[in-house]
Write a protein that holds these residues in place. Structure first.
Motif, PDB file in Angstrom:
ATOM      1  N   PHE A 100     -42.377 -49.852  -4.075  1.00 29.26           N
ATOM      2  CA  PHE A 100     -42.358 -51.302  -3.715  1.00 29.26           C
ATOM      3  C   PHE A 100     -41.138 -51.980  -4.502  1.00 29.26           C
ATOM      4  O   PHE A 100     -40.403 -51.267  -5.143  1.00 29.26           O
ATOM      5  CB  PHE A 100     -43.711 -51.720  -4.637  1.00 29.26           C
ATOM      6  CG  PHE A 100     -43.504 -51.945  -5.959  1.00 29.26           C
ATOM      7  CD1 PHE A 100     -43.311 -53.188  -6.700  1.00 29.26           C
ATOM      8  CD2 PHE A 100     -43.864 -50.944  -6.951  1.00 29.26           C
ATOM      9  CE1 PHE A 100     -42.962 -53.362  -7.897  1.00 29.26           C
ATOM     10  CE2 PHE A 100     -43.748 -51.187  -8.194  1.00 29.26           C
ATOM     11  CZ  PHE A 100     -43.285 -52.363  -8.906  1.00 29.26           C
ATOM     12  N   GLY A 121     -38.132 -54.657 -17.178  1.00 30.32           N
ATOM     13  CA  GLY A 121     -39.372 -54.257 -17.932  1.00 30.32           C
ATOM     14  C   GLY A 121     -40.444 -54.162 -17.278  1.00 30.32           C
ATOM     15  O   GLY A 121     -41.114 -53.057 -17.369  1.00 30.32           O
ATOM     16  N   LEU A 122     -40.619 -55.022 -16.214  1.00 31.54           N
ATOM     17  CA  LEU A 122     -41.957 -54.913 -15.244  1.00 31.54           C
ATOM     18  C   LEU A 122     -41.764 -53.332 -14.650  1.00 31.54           C
ATOM     19  O   LEU A 122     -42.772 -52.540 -14.262  1.00 31.54           O
ATOM     20  CB  LEU A 122     -41.946 -55.891 -14.613  1.00 31.54           C
ATOM     21  CG  LEU A 122     -43.193 -56.924 -14.772  1.00 31.54           C
ATOM     22  CD1 LEU A 122     -43.031 -57.680 -15.965  1.00 31.54           C
ATOM     23  CD2 LEU A 122     -43.471 -57.835 -13.781  1.00 31.54           C
ATOM     24  N   VAL A 175     -40.512 -50.535 -15.595  1.00 40.13           N
ATOM     25  CA  VAL A 175     -40.646 -49.637 -16.408  1.00 40.13           C
ATOM     26  C   VAL A 175     -42.111 -49.370 -16.635  1.00 40.13           C
ATOM     27  O   VAL A 175     -42.530 -48.219 -16.416  1.00 40.13           O
ATOM     28  CB  VAL A 175     -39.993 -49.678 -17.828  1.00 40.13           C
ATOM     29  CG1 VAL A 175     -40.418 -48.621 -18.746  1.00 40.13           C
ATOM     30  CG2 VAL A 175     -38.389 -49.748 -17.741  1.00 40.13           C
ATOM     31  N   GLY A 176     -42.973 -50.467 -16.813  1.00 39.08           N
ATOM     32  CA  GLY A 176     -44.246 -50.338 -16.698  1.00 39.08           C
ATOM     33  C   GLY A 176     -44.951 -49.745 -15.722  1.00 39.08           C
ATOM     34  O   GLY A 176     -45.874 -48.783 -15.634  1.00 39.08           O
ATOM     35  N   ALA A 177     -44.720 -50.390 -14.689  1.00 44.06           N
ATOM     36  CA  ALA A 177     -45.258 -49.796 -13.214  1.00 44.06           C
ATOM     37  C   ALA A 177     -44.952 -48.475 -12.981  1.00 44.06           C
ATOM     38  O   ALA A 177     -45.714 -47.769 -12.572  1.00 44.06           O
ATOM     39  CB  ALA A 177     -44.709 -50.992 -12.156  1.00 44.06           C
ATOM     40  N   MET A 191     -44.138 -46.120 -15.186  1.00 43.17           N
ATOM     41  CA  MET A 191     -45.192 -45.335 -15.877  1.00 43.17           C
ATOM     42  C   MET A 191     -46.539 -45.364 -15.593  1.00 43.17           C
ATOM     43  O   MET A 191     -47.323 -44.418 -15.893  1.00 43.17           O
ATOM     44  CB  MET A 191     -45.041 -45.830 -17.497  1.00 43.17           C
ATOM     45  CG  MET A 191     -43.681 -45.579 -18.018  1.00 43.17           C
ATOM     46  SD  MET A 191     -43.994 -45.861 -19.956  1.00 43.17           S
ATOM     47  CE  MET A 191     -44.223 -47.446 -20.309  1.00 43.17           C
ATOM     48  N   ALA A 192     -46.789 -46.220 -14.686  1.00 40.53           N
ATOM     49  CA  ALA A 192     -48.291 -46.087 -14.278  1.00 40.53           C
ATOM     50  C   ALA A 192     -48.567 -45.580 -12.950  1.00 40.53           C
ATOM     51  O   ALA A 192     -49.370 -45.547 -12.311  1.00 40.53           O
ATOM     52  CB  ALA A 192     -48.940 -47.703 -14.146  1.00 40.53           C
ATOM     53  N   GLY A 193     -47.213 -44.999 -12.530  1.00 41.24           N
ATOM     54  CA  GLY A 193     -47.359 -44.042 -11.312  1.00 41.24           C
ATOM     55  C   GLY A 193     -46.907 -44.853  -9.945  1.00 41.24           C
ATOM     56  O   GLY A 193     -46.751 -44.164  -9.173  1.00 41.24           O
ATOM     57  N   MET A 194     -46.298 -46.079 -10.155  1.00 37.82           N
ATOM     58  CA  MET A 194     -45.643 -46.786  -9.030  1.00 37.82           C
ATOM     59  C   MET A 194     -44.065 -46.168  -8.860  1.00 37.82           C
ATOM     60  O   MET A 194     -43.611 -45.569  -9.992  1.00 37.82           O
ATOM     61  CB  MET A 194     -45.683 -47.963  -9.217  1.00 37.82           C
ATOM     62  CG  MET A 194     -46.983 -48.605  -9.197  1.00 37.82           C
ATOM     63  SD  MET A 194     -48.116 -48.113  -7.863  1.00 37.82           S
ATOM     64  CE  MET A 194     -47.380 -49.353  -6.612  1.00 37.82           C
ATOM     65  N   MET A 205     -37.715 -42.835 -22.594  1.00 41.48           N
ATOM     66  CA  MET A 205     -39.345 -43.074 -22.509  1.00 41.48           C
ATOM     67  C   MET A 205     -39.851 -41.334 -22.483  1.00 41.48           C
ATOM     68  O   MET A 205     -40.697 -40.924 -23.096  1.00 41.48           O
ATOM     69  CB  MET A 205     -39.923 -43.775 -21.674  1.00 41.48           C
ATOM     70  CG  MET A 205     -41.283 -44.341 -21.654  1.00 41.48           C
ATOM     71  SD  MET A 205     -41.449 -45.162 -23.617  1.00 41.48           S
ATOM     72  CE  MET A 205     -40.709 -46.924 -23.179  1.00 41.48           C
ATOM     73  N   GLN A 250     -44.307 -37.092 -21.863  1.00 42.35           N
ATOM     74  CA  GLN A 250     -45.576 -37.284 -21.391  1.00 42.35           C
ATOM     75  C   GLN A 250     -45.217 -38.585 -20.157  1.00 42.35           C
ATOM     76  O   GLN A 250     -45.836 -38.867 -19.148  1.00 42.35           O
ATOM     77  CB  GLN A 250     -46.410 -38.335 -22.488  1.00 42.35           C
ATOM     78  CG  GLN A 250     -46.936 -37.261 -23.488  1.00 42.35           C
ATOM     79  CD  GLN A 250     -47.831 -38.122 -24.457  1.00 42.35           C
ATOM     80  OE1 GLN A 250     -49.005 -38.400 -24.186  1.00 42.35           O
ATOM     81  NE2 GLN A 250     -47.257 -38.459 -25.813  1.00 42.35           N
ATOM     82  N   ALA A 251     -44.218 -39.501 -20.574  1.00 38.31           N
ATOM     83  CA  ALA A 251     -44.010 -40.516 -19.555  1.00 38.31           C
ATOM     84  C   ALA A 251     -43.114 -40.116 -18.606  1.00 38.31           C
ATOM     85  O   ALA A 251     -41.797 -39.365 -18.762  1.00 38.31           O
ATOM     86  CB  ALA A 251     -43.105 -41.578 -20.319  1.00 38.31           C
ATOM     87  N   PRO A 311     -38.373 -38.334 -10.076  1.00 39.92           N
ATOM     88  CA  PRO A 311     -39.251 -38.672 -11.515  1.00 39.92           C
ATOM     89  C   PRO A 311     -38.699 -39.294 -12.546  1.00 39.92           C
ATOM     90  O   PRO A 311     -39.393 -39.992 -13.571  1.00 39.92           O
ATOM     91  CB  PRO A 311     -39.879 -37.338 -11.731  1.00 39.92           C
ATOM     92  CG  PRO A 311     -38.831 -36.411 -11.313  1.00 39.92           C
ATOM     93  CD  PRO A 311     -38.177 -36.956 -10.030  1.00 39.92           C
TER      94      PRO A 311
END
Lengths: 326, 323
Positions: B25, B64-65, B67-69, B71-74, B100, B107-108, B164
């Protein structure tokens, strides 16, 4: 989620597991086994357990530099966490993260964070991922009151609200930003009052009372899960130890700390609540403490007996393997 | 093969990857309105509704968003309108995205692309024209990609989106309108694989980004002087294909390293140092760097001429290593 005896017992047990984990980590520091620094969570346990008792395994949690409690409350294994604090190969992060970076991605606990306020954006990002994928996972971000001064707080919450993301922002206001009382450096007393700037609900709760935290978070999580958008919850809490190891604490008196330990220990407050309802006998209480103590003793032994990381580990996990791509 | 402009090639790569993988996205400032500032995100909103987010002006928040997205697989593809603005999100890039994976013991995964329009385009002075390749080369955990042609742009962006790990993707604004042949459909260029843009025998010119085109122009001029230069385009600065560069140096024994980044502690410096260390006995002359002087980008066109290296700088550098 309704409040049951079972739920209370889980929170009570986890508070003891966190308390004893922290005290053992502190003891191991004095023995020279835990090096670096330690930001102890003692006194703030009701926030972590009150929040996480509302979460599913697949909900996301991101933490702070003071996050051992968040990890344990989300379900992380204390032995691997202790091994991480020792810097051992068996640690949650293979000894590469230490106290400020404990994480367990199998539980969607995406890590503590050494930079104040740095988790707020990424948590809003995990919530964005849930929204794009159409799942009903909720994301929770823990941060301290100091983080509310950072631009990341403003930028991330503004976007969380703009896109009505499933996220709960949990501010652990323990009254001190490292060594400085909040009132010396912030003009807004309650971080919850800042929610109005983002048109989201803002609620301040007594962070020493796990039941109060649990109930307010239950509402915020339900709102997020059903598409109602973010909330900002301030849990007013207190840290029994200094900011980190070696903190001389000249910014507060011993009397203040003793008074809080006597009157605002979250473990005592939940015990009283449960005892009044006949949900916790004295034998139950003994058993909870005994089990938690045994678990933490085992964790310390596991950490101590675990091997150090191999030298080759220093260069792994920098990249997945760039050469394999394409 | 289709002839298209650099920005069209990037757009094609983005559309193809979004069609291939639902986790890709787009996020950035003004990326929907007018098809985005550089038209790279044009058409995404219509073709992939719900997968493009036009953000407030909040770079730290955007990355920042991301990075989080991630890490959640997006797979977020972020546009920072001007590279200079990435300084507002340095914590998110350096302390979060890059570290990270390491901090979490593997893990990340942060599969995020940060697209960075950079360099001089229109005359916009010091806060809208910088080049900071070396800043990010310095950070372990980041991959630094600098395409020089439309074909490379497409192939490298597709690889970046599938990586990745985080990618800092440099797009020289002046290059957006450059046209070239681009392979249709699936076309991937591996990271860490340099490309010989011109074969030659006398001097190796390692050229980064727009300096590839300028070196090709210089090669024509140098041919008249009787010098046959080889142009090596690293394409990714981290990872860096030291093997291909050194192989060329061993053949020619003379090297010019050129880029638009500052030559003081810049991307060219690392390459020059690597060559000096690895190929010392093969060198017939000291390595020469061509880059920007250590000054902020000025506004006046007359001053800019003295900052941004041109083909003439490559010509004189080649003359230096030949004599």
């Amino acid at each position: 989620m309704s409040l049951t005896q079972e739920k209370c017992l889980k929170m009570y047990t986890d508070m003891w597991r966190i308390r004893l984990f922290e005290e053992e980590a502190n003891r191991q520091t004095n023995l020279g086994n835990v090096v670096g620094t330690l930001h102890m969570y003692c006194g703030e346990e009701a926030v972590a357990v009150g929040v996480c008792a509302n979460l599913r395994d697949d909900d996301y949690v991101l933490g702070t530099h003071r996050s051992h409690g968040h990890c344990i409350a989300k379900g992380a294994e204390s032995d691997k966490m202790m091994a991480e604090l020792f810097g051992k190969a068996t640690g949650t992060c293979k000894g590469k993260g230490g106290s400020m970076h404990v994480a367990d991605f199998s539980l969607n606990m995406l890590g503590a964070n050494g930079i104040v306020g740095a988790g707020i954006g990424p948590t809003t990002g995990t919530a964005l991922a849930s929204k794009i994928r159409g799942t009903d996972q909720v994301s929770v971000c823990f941060f301290g009151d100091g983080a509310a001064a950072r631009g990341t707080f403003h930028e991330a919450i503004a976007m969380g609200s703009l896109w009505q993301l499933p996220v709960v922002y949990v501010c652990e206001n323990n009254g001190y930003q490292q060594w400085v009382p909040r009132k010396n450096v912030a003009v807004v007393d309650s971080v919850a009052d800042m929610a109005g700037s983002y048109s989201i609900p803002g609620v301040s709760v007594n962070g020493q009372d796990a039941i109060e935290v649990y109930e307010v978070i239950a509402e915020a999580v339900a709102r997020a899960r059903s598409g109602g958008g973010p909330s900002l919850i301030e849990a007013r809490t207190y840290r029994f130890y200094g900011h980190s190891l070696g903190d001389e604490q000249q910014y507060r008196t011993e009397e203040e700390v003793e008074e809080r330990k006597l009157n605002a220990d979250p473990i005592n407050i939940l015990r009283d609540f449960m005892t009044e309802r006949n949900w916790l006998s004295s034998a139950d209480d003994d058993q909870v403490q005994q089990r938690a103590g045994d678990e933490i003793t085992r964790a310390a032994k596991f950490a101590e007996e675990s091997p150090w990381p191999e030298m080759g580990e220093v260069g792994t996990d920098v990249l997945f393997d760039a050469k394999e791509v394409a | 093969m289709t002839v298209m402009a650099f920005n069209e090639a990037l757009r094609e790569a983005l559309h193809e990857e979004m069609a291939r993988d639902e986790s890709v996205f787009v996020m950035g400032e003004d990326v929907i309105t007018h098809g985005g500032p550089y038209k790279v995100t044009d058409g995404v909103a219509e073709k992939f509704p719900g997968r493009i987010f036009e953000t407030p002006i909040a770079e730290a928040g955007i990355v920042g968003l991301g990075v989080g997205a991630a890490m959640a697989g997006m797979n977020p593809v972020i546009e920072i309108m001007y590279l200079d603005f990435i300084t507002c999100a340095m914590d998110e890039v350096v302390n979060q995205a890059a570290k990270m994976r390491y901090m979490t013991g593997g893990q990340a995964s942060v599969p995020m692309v940060v697209r960075l329009p950079c360099g001089v385009g229109r005359l916009l002075a010091a806060q809208h024209s910088q080049i900071m390749e070396s800043w990010f080369m310095h950070v372990p955990g980041l991959q630094v990609v600098v395409p020089s042609t439309p074909a490379d742009g497409k192939g490298l962006l597709k690889t970046a989106i599938r990586s990745p790990d985080p990618v800092m993707f440099f797009e020289y604004k002046r290059t957006y309108t450059h046209k070239g042949e681009v392979p249709e459909g699936e076309y991937l260029i591996p990271f860490g694989k340099a490309d010989i843009k011109r074969e030659g025998e006398d001097v190796t010119v390692v050229a980064i980004g727009p300096m590839v085109q300028k070196s090709l122009e210089a090669a024509v001029l140098l041919e008249d002087e009787g010098y046959d230069i080889e142009i090596v385009d690293p394409r990714t600065l981290s990872p860096l294909d030291t093997e291909t560069i050194c192989e060329s140096v061993r053949k020619t024994g003379r090297v010019v390293v050129c880029g638009e980044d500052s030559s003081f502690a810049g991307s060219v410096s690392e390459i020059a140092a690597m060559i000096a260390e690895s190929c010392f006995s093969d060198l017939k002359a000291p390595v020469v760097r061509v880059g920007s002087p250590h000054v902020p980008m000025p506004f006046s066109a007359e001053l800019v001429k003295h900052v941004v290296p041109e083909a003439a700088n490559v010509v004189s550098a080649v003359n230096r290593v030949m004599n």
